[in-house]
Design a protein around this motif. Structure first.
Motif, PDB file in Angstrom:
ATOM      1  N   GLU A  13      36.042  23.031 -14.867  1.00 29.65           N
ATOM      2  CA  GLU A  13      36.182  22.380 -16.171  1.00 29.65           C
ATOM      3  C   GLU A  13      36.364  23.454 -17.237  1.00 29.65           C
ATOM      4  O   GLU A  13      35.916  24.579 -17.067  1.00 29.65           O
ATOM      5  N   LYS A  47      24.786  26.496 -20.176  1.00 24.28           N
ATOM      6  CA  LYS A  47      25.646  25.850 -21.165  1.00 24.28           C
ATOM      7  C   LYS A  47      26.750  26.828 -21.580  1.00 24.28           C
ATOM      8  O   LYS A  47      26.612  28.032 -21.393  1.00 24.28           O
ATOM      9  N   PRO A  48      27.834  26.355 -22.168  1.00 21.49           N
ATOM     10  CA  PRO A  48      28.912  27.248 -22.598  1.00 21.49           C
ATOM     11  C   PRO A  48      28.564  28.006 -23.887  1.00 21.49           C
ATOM     12  O   PRO A  48      29.092  27.723 -24.952  1.00 21.49           O
ATOM     13  N   ARG A  52      33.587  26.158 -16.654  1.00 19.07           N
ATOM     14  CA  ARG A  52      32.513  25.830 -15.696  1.00 19.07           C
ATOM     15  C   ARG A  52      33.067  26.158 -14.329  1.00 19.07           C
ATOM     16  O   ARG A  52      34.135  25.678 -13.948  1.00 19.07           O
ATOM     17  N   GLN A 108      26.777  27.337  -9.535  1.00 21.20           N
ATOM     18  CA  GLN A 108      27.661  26.783 -10.560  1.00 21.20           C
ATOM     19  C   GLN A 108      27.108  27.108 -11.937  1.00 21.20           C
ATOM     20  O   GLN A 108      25.901  27.210 -12.121  1.00 21.20           O
ATOM     21  N   GLY A 109      28.010  27.272 -12.893  1.00 17.31           N
ATOM     22  CA  GLY A 109      27.589  27.518 -14.261  1.00 17.31           C
ATOM     23  C   GLY A 109      28.795  27.804 -15.130  1.00 17.31           C
ATOM     24  O   GLY A 109      29.939  27.736 -14.672  1.00 17.31           O
ATOM     25  N   TRP A 110      28.528  28.130 -16.378  1.00 16.47           N
ATOM     26  CA  TRP A 110      29.584  28.406 -17.354  1.00 16.47           C
ATOM     27  C   TRP A 110      29.793  29.907 -17.473  1.00 16.47           C
ATOM     28  O   TRP A 110      28.832  30.672 -17.580  1.00 16.47           O
ATOM     29  N   TRP A 138      35.252  28.677 -22.697  1.00 17.78           N
ATOM     30  CA  TRP A 138      34.336  28.689 -21.557  1.00 17.78           C
ATOM     31  C   TRP A 138      34.896  27.905 -20.383  1.00 17.78           C
ATOM     32  O   TRP A 138      35.608  26.927 -20.566  1.00 17.78           O
TER      33      TRP A 138
END
Length: 158
Positions: free
Chosen positions: A57, A36-37, A64, A71-73, A62
């Motif tokens: 995104e 999560k951010p 993404r 993948q992640g923030w 933050w």
């Protein structure tokens, strides 16, 4: 006339997608991809310095991202446009640190880098830095801290 309007809408949409999927690079020793951010969120994977990432995104500070690690923030301060270092060098901006020192700072200090820096700058005391670097928090410890402290993470119900 309708064709022109549709074409303009399509071009604006394509430009927005292109801007959203910006190519960046990790600018810290190890970039953490989080669930999560939030800095309190679970670390899903890590990306090394210089690793190319694609921004999918944005949410506040933050981003993404997607990269070879997954993948992640990631926080915006951990990534930058790959050409930003080249632009700074090309413009020869004056700084308090040399280009070599900035590159080393981005990659982190190793024993040999520290020894060379110490040789150039005199005998510096790194004891507190060594203590800070030795601190490690396991993901389970961080999760227990969040749970016990009743902290709420963005995007999750309390």
């Amino acid at each position: 006339m309708k064709r022109i309007v549709v074409a303009l809408i399509a071009m604006v949409g394509a430009a927005a997608v292109a801007m959203a999927a910006a190519e960046m690079a990790v600018q810290v020793k190890v970039g953490q991809l989080r669930e999560k951010p939030s800095f309190l969120s679970l670390v899903l994977a890590e990306a090394p310095y210089g690793q190319a990432v694609t921004v999918l995104e944005s949410q506040g500070d933050w981003r993404r991202v997607a990269c070879a690690a997954g993948q992640g923030w990631m926080h915006k301060t951990a990534i930058a446009a790959p050409e930003s270092a080249l632009l700074a060098r090309a413009q020869q901006q004056a700084t308090g640190a040399s280009t070599g020192e900035l590159a080393l700072a981005g990659k982190g200090f190793s024993k040999s880098v520290e020894d060379k820096f110490r040789e150039q700058r005199g005998n510096l005391d790194y004891s507190w830095l060594d203590k800070m670097e030795a601190l490690a928090v396991a993901p389970q410890q961080l999760q227990a801290f969040v749970t016990e402290g009743d902290l709420s993470l963005p995007g999750r119900d309390s």
